[in-house]
Scaffold this motif. Structure first.
Motif, mmCIF file in Angstrom:
data_model
loop_
_atom_site.group_PDB
_atom_site.id
_atom_site.type_symbol
_atom_site.label_atom_id
_atom_site.label_comp_id
_atom_site.label_asym_id
_atom_site.label_seq_id
_atom_site.Cartn_x
_atom_site.Cartn_y
_atom_site.Cartn_z
ATOM 1 N N THR A 1 25.472 58.335 79.513
ATOM 2 C CA THR A 1 24.204 58.097 78.813
ATOM 3 C C THR A 1 23.833 56.619 78.798
ATOM 4 O OG1 THR A 1 25.402 57.995 76.730
ATOM 5 C CG2 THR A 1 24.447 60.104 77.307
ATOM 6 N N LYS B 1 20.361 66.887 66.979
ATOM 7 C CA LYS B 1 20.490 66.508 68.400
ATOM 8 C C LYS B 1 20.239 65.015 68.551
ATOM 9 C CE LYS B 1 17.296 69.536 69.730
ATOM 10 N NZ LYS B 1 17.195 70.749 68.990
ATOM 11 N N VAL C 1 19.554 63.046 78.451
ATOM 12 C CA VAL C 1 20.753 63.785 78.047
ATOM 13 C C VAL C 1 20.594 64.164 76.576
ATOM 14 C CG1 VAL C 1 23.256 63.712 77.754
ATOM 15 C CG2 VAL C 1 22.192 62.467 79.660
ATOM 16 N N SER D 1 22.319 65.718 73.393
ATOM 17 C CA SER D 1 23.647 66.044 72.843
ATOM 18 C C SER D 1 23.452 66.852 71.565
ATOM 19 C CB SER D 1 24.427 64.776 72.525
ATOM 20 O OG SER D 1 24.542 63.990 73.688
ATOM 21 N N CYS E 1 24.178 74.618 72.488
ATOM 22 C CA CYS E 1 23.879 74.092 73.830
ATOM 23 C C CYS E 1 24.108 75.184 74.877
ATOM 24 C CB CYS E 1 24.765 72.884 74.114
ATOM 25 S SG CYS E 1 24.465 72.171 75.734
ATOM 26 N N ASN F 1 23.697 71.799 82.258
ATOM 27 C CA ASN F 1 24.441 71.567 81.020
ATOM 28 C C ASN F 1 25.930 71.490 81.323
ATOM 29 O OD1 ASN F 1 24.488 74.578 81.381
ATOM 30 N ND2 ASN F 1 25.686 74.475 79.497
ATOM 31 N N GLN G 1 26.326 69.029 76.019
ATOM 32 C CA GLN G 1 25.255 68.167 76.531
ATOM 33 C C GLN G 1 24.360 68.956 77.493
ATOM 34 O OE1 GLN G 1 27.654 65.050 78.425
ATOM 35 N NE2 GLN G 1 26.821 63.598 76.954
#
Ligand code: C5P
Length: 238
Positions: free
Chosen positions: A4, A14, A27, A29, A53, A75, A80
Motif C-alpha cells: 500500500t 475499512k 487497496v 482493507s 472481504c 482479493n 484486502q
C-alpha cells in the motif's frame, strides 16, 4: 499482501490506500469492526474483516459474471481487496424484499411482510443517513435524474440476482444495502462492499436471522453467522 501507498480514506470498517504497485488502483482493507448506529453499538469482532472481504469478493465476482459492473479487481486471504477508483455517490441504496428493521419501526407494516415487487430506499450518506426522495437528491446535486433511473434499475437487478443466489443456499435475502460510484466516463457501477455486514438474511425454513441482527440484539455470535453465510454460499456455488 498487496503493497500500500498513502492513505486515501479511513472509515469505521475499512481503510482505503493507494496501491503502491499499480497506478489507478486502490487497496481496501476490511477491519474487524462491527457497528450499529441505531443501537449505538461498536465492537471489534475478530475475523469478521476477512469474512466480509471474502464474501464481498465472491458476490462481486458473481455479479460481474451476470453482467453487472463492480469496482472489484482482486482479493487476497488477508482481508484486502484491490479495486478501481470511483467517485462515490453519497447514497445508501437499500432494497427490501421482506419487512424488517427501520421499516417496521417507522411504518405500519408487520415484521416479515413480503414486498413483491421489492421496494427501494435511497438514504443520504450523511449524519444518521436520512431518507431521500428524487427531489432531495436533485436539490442536493447528489445525482442527476438520469443517474437516479440508472441506480434504481441497477438496484432491482442486483437484488434479483442476489435473491436467487441466496435462495439456492437456503437463505432469504430480506434486505440489503449497497453503494455506487461513477467511473471517469460517467458510468455508474457497484462499489464499496456487499456483505452480511449490510444485509438481513433469514434461514428459508426456520426464518432464523443469520446476519448482523445477532450483533444488534446481542443474540448470537457474529463470526459464526458470517461463517455460516460464507459456507452456505460457497459450498452451493463454487
Ligand atoms: O436500518 P434498516 O432496516 O433501514 O436497514 C436496511 C438494510 O440496510 C439492512 O440490511 C442494514 O444492514 C442495511 N444498512 C446498512 N448500513 C446502513 C443502513 C442500513 O448496511 N447505514
Amino acid at each position: 499482501m498487496y503493497q500500500t501507498g498513502r492513505l486515501h480514506t479511513c472509515g469505521k470498517s475499512k481503510t482505503i490506500h493507494y496501491s503502491a504497485e499499480k497506478d489507478n488502483q486502490f487497496v481496501v482493507s476490511f477491519l474487524d469492526s462491527a457497528t450499529s448506529y441505531t443501537y449505538k453499538k461498536n465492537a471489534l469482532v475478530q475475523g469478521t474483516g476477512k469474512q466480509r472481504c471474502s464474501i464481498s469478493s465472491f458476490l462481486f465476482k458473481l455479479l460481474e459474471s451476470r453482467g453487472i459492473r463492480t469496482h472489484y479487481i482482486d482479493n487476497n486471504e488477508h482481508g484486502q481487496m484491490l479495486v478501481e477508483p470511483l467517485e462515490m455517490i453519497k447514497l445508501e441504496v437499500i432494497a427490501r424484499n421482506y419487512a424488517a428493521g427501520s421499516i417496521v419501526r417507522n411504518y405500519p407494516v408487520q415484521h416479515g411482510h413480503p414486498f413483491n415487487p421489492p421496494i427501494l430506499k435511497l438514504d443520504m450518506k450523511f449524519g444518521n443517513d436520512p431518507m431521500l426522495n428524487s427531489d432531495y437528491i436533485l436539490a442536493f446535486k447528489i445525482a442527476t435524474e438520469k443517474e437516479i433511473k440508472v441506480i434504481r434499475e441497477l438496484a432491482f437487478e442486483v437484488n434479483s440476482i442476489l435473491s436467487s443466489v441466496f435462495k439456492e443456499s437456503g437463505l432469504l435475502l430480506v434486505d440489503f444495502k449497497f453503494e455506487v460510484g461513477r467511473l471517469e466516463n460517467g458510468d455508474i457501477i457497484v462499489g464499496d462492499e456487499i456483505s452480511p455486514d449490510g444485509m438481513r438474511l433469514w434461514d428459508s425454513e426456520t426464518l432464523e436471522s443469520i446476519d448482523k441482527d445477532v450483533f444488534r440484539f446481542g443474540t448470537g455470535d457474529l463470526f459464526e453467522k458470517y461463517q455460516e453465510v460464507s459456507s452456505r454460499l460457497m459450498e452451493e456455488l463454487v
